[in-house]
Design a protein around this motif. Sequence first.
Motif, PDB file in Angstrom:
ATOM      1  N   PHE A  94      -1.119  -7.422   7.481  1.00  0.00           N
ATOM      2  CA  PHE A  94      -0.225  -8.456   6.900  1.00  0.00           C
ATOM      3  C   PHE A  94       0.848  -9.040   7.750  1.00  0.00           C
ATOM      4  N   ASN A  96       2.165 -12.445   9.291  1.00  0.00           N
ATOM      5  CA  ASN A  96       2.161 -13.832   8.321  1.00  0.00           C
ATOM      6  C   ASN A  96       1.857 -14.815   9.526  1.00  0.00           C
ATOM      7  N   ASN A 128      -1.764 -13.343   1.945  1.00  0.00           N
ATOM      8  CA  ASN A 128      -0.614 -12.629   2.296  1.00  0.00           C
ATOM      9  C   ASN A 128       0.791 -13.197   1.760  1.00  0.00           C
ATOM     10  N   HIS A 149      -4.031  -7.172  -3.213  1.00  0.00           N
ATOM     11  CA  HIS A 149      -2.918  -7.203  -2.159  1.00  0.00           C
ATOM     12  C   HIS A 149      -2.075  -6.018  -2.157  1.00  0.00           C
ATOM     13  N   ARG A 153      -1.849  -2.829   0.665  1.00  0.00           N
ATOM     14  CA  ARG A 153      -0.365  -2.450   1.156  1.00  0.00           C
ATOM     15  C   ARG A 153      -0.216  -1.022   1.133  1.00  0.00           C
TER      16      ARG A 153
END
Length: 468
Positions: A94, A96, A128, A149, A153
Amino acid sequence: MADFDQEASKPRDTLNAGQIIRIANRMLFNINNNIVLHNERTAYLALLIAQSHPMNSKCTLTNLVMLALFHTLGFFRHDILYNETPFGSDLQFFNNDKRTESKYMFSYYYLEFMTPLKNDAQALEGFNFPFDETAKRFLYQTDYKSIIHMCARISDYVAKNPFEAFPADVNELAPGYFDPEFAATFNELNKNDALVNKIKDHCFVTDLEHYLYRVRLSPDGTHQILKLLVYFLDFKSTVTLTHSINTSCYALSLGKRLHLNDEDLNTLFTAAIIHDIGKIATPTRILEFPGKLSPEDMGIMRYHVNHTKRILGSIVSQSIFDTASRHHEKLNGSGYPARLTANDLNQIQRILTVADITSALTDNRSYKGEFSRERTLGIINDMTANGELDTDIVQVLNQYFDDIRAEQKVFQTFLTVDFSNVLKEYNDYLFNDADLITQNIEDISDIEEVEEVEEIEEVEEVEELEEL
């Protein structure tokens, strides 16, 4: 005998979609088990949420689960641009940055052009990014993305914090990133940590396997994902990929001329496709070594049969399992791993052995060129005279060798795919940043040139060719 004319040539599948997905998952497990476990947790949670809260009508449960299981395909490949391998344990799903984003973008293009998911794979574009209500109204794939997603997570948090209490509200993991409706569904299902405890204890694996066992696709869709079992080998070795395709084609040509019935032809062709999938657990340095292997490395190479058996176990039929796992056995007991003899080996197993050897001799490899017709048949006939191969099968190969070679272009269309679209889209994405291009050129210039190895002139053991 089955009709294998060019117009109606594709044999029926003997593996259903659920079996293929499970085998593919086990193959990836041999590259990076942590990512596969992450994907399985994600897929299970996604399935439960979608069963409890309806997705967009264009979405399906099957495609949701497939996307969840394979949404990280980009993490399994060596990334030349970022100079990293798929074996790292510090997986940042995750982050970015472009490094992480590129992994999901590769998955997007791979699944779009290589699987029946097609447009549904667009769910991985901007994977993301925070939840976007506008996108949800106009792009049905947003529901796939939102569920996967969020579940990814959750999976990541549980893996990294196994002894910590899970937040009462899943939104605490990433405020603003989750679809409020799907987040509320998870919170309801996870009361008293019901779901989190199941994935912590791995109790969910059986439920997920049962779901996959029932997955079915159209014949064309099933055939398309069957190719994944071959093309996943390319994640480790392009040589092994090419060999598997060629072996399957030789097996089909020989089986046709030996008048196998449809059922046996299907078993032979399917077993040939998957006979070397265990090589995905073999180090690339051995698979593509440009020379004669040491005794130790040959032992590691030969163990690929055991890996194949482990991957296929409890999924495929006994006939496919036996045919795929016996392709290195010889009639005189000199083969491996079980040193079986003629009494133990049926006709389709003997055909696959001859097809495997023919492919090994006629393929281009890192250490050899394509052997001539005379040299190929000379080696195979010597093995037959030594009691290793079936006389009747080799006689057919001798008689029709030129025709069988010519047929390869036709039969290869059963397994080959156009990978150029994946590469084009992915490279367009990667190289839209001039700074990255410059850095990549600098990195490549620092790599020392590999010393060229002379081609092997003499072959002392055909096993060296069979296995490499």
